[in-house]
Enzyme design. Sequence first.
Site, PDB file in Angstrom:
ATOM      1  N   LEU A  32       0.824  -1.212   0.000  1.00 11.08           N
ATOM      2  CA  LEU A  32       0.000   0.000   0.000  1.00 11.08           C
ATOM      3  C   LEU A  32       0.858   1.262   0.000  1.00 11.08           C
ATOM      4  O   LEU A  32       1.883   1.350   0.666  1.00 11.08           O
ATOM      5  CB  LEU A  32      -0.931   0.006   1.217  1.00 11.08           C
ATOM      6  CG  LEU A  32      -1.919  -1.159   1.328  1.00 11.08           C
ATOM      7  CD1 LEU A  32      -2.873  -0.940   2.507  1.00 11.08           C
ATOM      8  CD2 LEU A  32      -2.721  -1.372   0.046  1.00 11.08           C
ATOM      9  N   HIS A  36      -3.395   4.133  -2.548  1.00 10.59           N
ATOM     10  CA  HIS A  36      -4.329   3.250  -1.834  1.00 10.59           C
ATOM     11  C   HIS A  36      -4.901   3.987  -0.621  1.00 10.59           C
ATOM     12  O   HIS A  36      -6.100   3.888  -0.319  1.00 10.59           O
ATOM     13  CB  HIS A  36      -3.623   1.989  -1.338  1.00 10.59           C
ATOM     14  CG  HIS A  36      -3.019   1.131  -2.400  1.00 10.59           C
ATOM     15  ND1 HIS A  36      -1.664   1.008  -2.567  1.00 10.59           N
ATOM     16  CD2 HIS A  36      -3.588   0.341  -3.341  1.00 10.59           C
ATOM     17  CE1 HIS A  36      -1.415   0.163  -3.562  1.00 10.59           C
ATOM     18  NE2 HIS A  36      -2.567  -0.253  -4.054  1.00 10.59           N
ATOM     19  N   GLN A  60      -5.221 -13.077 -12.175  1.00  7.25           N
ATOM     20  CA  GLN A  60      -5.171 -11.909 -13.048  1.00  7.25           C
ATOM     21  C   GLN A  60      -3.761 -11.653 -13.604  1.00  7.25           C
ATOM     22  O   GLN A  60      -3.538 -10.666 -14.280  1.00  7.25           O
ATOM     23  CB  GLN A  60      -5.727 -10.653 -12.361  1.00  7.25           C
ATOM     24  CG  GLN A  60      -4.876 -10.084 -11.249  1.00  7.25           C
ATOM     25  CD  GLN A  60      -5.567  -8.944 -10.531  1.00  7.25           C
ATOM     26  OE1 GLN A  60      -6.588  -9.138  -9.867  1.00  7.25           O
ATOM     27  NE2 GLN A  60      -5.045  -7.739 -10.676  1.00  7.25           N
ATOM     28  N   GLY A 153      -9.428   3.190  -7.953  1.00 10.03           N
ATOM     29  CA  GLY A 153      -8.644   4.318  -8.429  1.00 10.03           C
ATOM     30  C   GLY A 153      -8.792   4.517  -9.927  1.00 10.03           C
ATOM     31  O   GLY A 153      -8.885   3.551 -10.684  1.00 10.03           O
ATOM     32  N   ASP A 156      -6.206   2.958 -12.652  1.00 16.34           N
ATOM     33  CA  ASP A 156      -6.489   1.785 -13.486  1.00 16.34           C
ATOM     34  C   ASP A 156      -7.822   2.034 -14.190  1.00 16.34           C
ATOM     35  O   ASP A 156      -8.850   1.440 -13.840  1.00 16.34           O
ATOM     36  CB  ASP A 156      -6.528   0.527 -12.615  1.00 16.34           C
ATOM     37  CG  ASP A 156      -5.186   0.291 -11.949  1.00 16.34           C
ATOM     38  OD1 ASP A 156      -4.304  -0.284 -12.586  1.00 16.34           O
ATOM     39  OD2 ASP A 156      -5.003   0.729 -10.796  1.00 16.34           O
ATOM     40  N   SER A 192       2.493   0.389  -6.986  1.00 18.23           N
ATOM     41  CA  SER A 192       3.317  -0.586  -6.257  1.00 18.23           C
ATOM     42  C   SER A 192       4.486  -1.029  -7.126  1.00 18.23           C
ATOM     43  O   SER A 192       5.539  -1.405  -6.626  1.00 18.23           O
ATOM     44  CB  SER A 192       2.480  -1.799  -5.858  1.00 18.23           C
ATOM     45  OG  SER A 192       1.328  -1.383  -5.156  1.00 18.23           O
ATOM     46  N   ARG A 193       4.300  -0.993  -8.449  1.00 17.79           N
ATOM     47  CA  ARG A 193       5.359  -1.457  -9.360  1.00 17.79           C
ATOM     48  C   ARG A 193       6.497  -0.439  -9.483  1.00 17.79           C
ATOM     49  O   ARG A 193       7.556  -0.785 -10.014  1.00 17.79           O
ATOM     50  CB  ARG A 193       4.774  -1.792 -10.734  1.00 17.79           C
ATOM     51  CG  ARG A 193       3.909  -3.058 -10.699  1.00 17.79           C
ATOM     52  CD  ARG A 193       3.551  -3.568 -12.086  1.00 17.79           C
ATOM     53  NE  ARG A 193       2.972  -4.899 -12.039  1.00 17.79           N
ATOM     54  CZ  ARG A 193       1.667  -5.155 -12.034  1.00 17.79           C
ATOM     55  NH1 ARG A 193       0.790  -4.170 -12.068  1.00 17.79           N
ATOM     56  NH2 ARG A 193       1.222  -6.409 -11.993  1.00 17.79           N
TER      57      ARG A 193
HETATM   58  P1  AMP Z   1      -3.634  -2.375  -6.833  1.00 17.09           P
HETATM   59  O1  AMP Z   1      -3.170  -2.690  -5.459  1.00 17.09           O
HETATM   60  O2  AMP Z   1      -2.550  -1.889  -7.740  1.00 17.09           O
HETATM   61  O3  AMP Z   1      -4.469  -3.458  -7.437  1.00 17.09           O
HETATM   62  O4  AMP Z   1      -4.596  -1.129  -6.674  1.00 17.09           O
HETATM   63  C1  AMP Z   1      -5.697  -1.169  -5.803  1.00 17.09           C
HETATM   64  C2  AMP Z   1      -6.544   0.043  -6.035  1.00 17.09           C
HETATM   65  O5  AMP Z   1      -5.781   1.221  -5.772  1.00 17.09           O
HETATM   66  C3  AMP Z   1      -7.042   0.146  -7.481  1.00 17.09           C
HETATM   67  O6  AMP Z   1      -8.391   0.602  -7.471  1.00 17.09           O
HETATM   68  C4  AMP Z   1      -6.117   1.172  -8.070  1.00 17.09           C
HETATM   69  O7  AMP Z   1      -6.673   1.877  -9.148  1.00 17.09           O
HETATM   70  C5  AMP Z   1      -5.883   2.086  -6.882  1.00 17.09           C
HETATM   71  N1  AMP Z   1      -4.651   2.852  -7.064  1.00 17.09           N
HETATM   72  C6  AMP Z   1      -3.420   2.364  -7.348  1.00 17.09           C
HETATM   73  N2  AMP Z   1      -2.537   3.385  -7.517  1.00 17.09           N
HETATM   74  C7  AMP Z   1      -3.241   4.527  -7.350  1.00 17.09           C
HETATM   75  C8  AMP Z   1      -2.906   5.918  -7.419  1.00 17.09           C
HETATM   76  N3  AMP Z   1      -1.685   6.328  -7.690  1.00 17.09           N
HETATM   77  N4  AMP Z   1      -3.894   6.817  -7.191  1.00 17.09           N
HETATM   78  C9  AMP Z   1      -5.158   6.403  -6.925  1.00 17.09           C
HETATM   79  N5  AMP Z   1      -5.531   5.122  -6.849  1.00 17.09           N
HETATM   80  C10 AMP Z   1      -4.592   4.190  -7.064  1.00 17.09           C
END
Ligand code: AMP
Length: 288
Positions: A32, A36, A60, A153, A156, A192-193
């Site tokens: 996170l 997040h 996925q 977010g 994506d 996260s990447r």
């Molecule tokens: P993930 O852990 O990458 O699957 O992301 C989980 C959620 O966090 C998804 O809805 C993403 O779109 C959101 N998210 C990831 N990075 C960001 C960011 N920089 N700003 C806003 N939301 C984000």
Amino acid sequence: MLVHKIEEVGANVKEWKKQGFTIGIVPTMGALHAGHASLIKKAVEKCDKVIVSVFVNPIQFGPSEDFDKYPRTLEADVELAESIGADIIFAPSADEMYGEGQRLSNDTLTYVVPPFFFVNKLCGKSRVGHFDGVCTVVMKLFNITQADYGFFGQKDAQQLIIIRKMVKDLNVPIELIGCPIVREENGLALSSRNKYLDEKGREDALVLSKILNNIKSCYDKGINNIDALKETAFSFLKDVHELEYLEFVDKDNLEEKEVADDNTLVLIACRVQGVRLIDNILLNNINF
Ligand code: AMP
């Protein structure tokens, strides 16, 4: 509270529902960051109870993708989510989510498959099956948590649009809340990447937001020809950048745009140091 079992989430949800509490779900894959955190904060503001899921969802990821090396930082994730006010951090194992020993394939497991028109483009083109895995796990999380609100977010964007479509098409009783992209001060969208990048990589990764901002400012000056907008963008690319796509689509239905307008979502995917990064901007600056 950290919870690993579906049944334990269910017991809490049952109790909360009895008391008339609204429930929010924030699905994540963990590691996170402030992006997040912004979703969790919004959920805490809007809902009586908030569940943050932390699950690196195997179905996925493609076979040559980064499932094994994806950052896993559960302890820190729990600390951050709880500090914002999350009630449950739900971190199941793959066996817990999909059944012990279950072969993770659509030969043997029920999948939620989004429409081809929404997945045959952008990230779906190179990540075949990715959105099937996303919709399947998100649908399961909606069912497990019985959430009234789901927080996603705009980072994506294709994912958010596809999940909106799934919710509409399958009459899922949940309201989705799209949340703006959180960026570093220099413009880099948090991800996260980004952890895979070294200092030079993070510098080179700024090309994504630079291209998007440049397109937006050209559009604001009156340029709406997409070829012309793309042309200016390409001048930012260097040898270190492997552009995967730069596309202009309608923010509601992902239809390709012929001319840029206020409904246009511009999306980019580019590899830097072998790391696949994505970003996007809406030309009218309004959230979607
Ligand atoms: P993930 O852990 O990458 O699957 O992301 C989980 C959620 O966090 C998804 O809805 C993403 O779109 C959101 N998210 C990831 N990075 C960001 C960011 N920089 N700003 C806003 N939301 C984000």
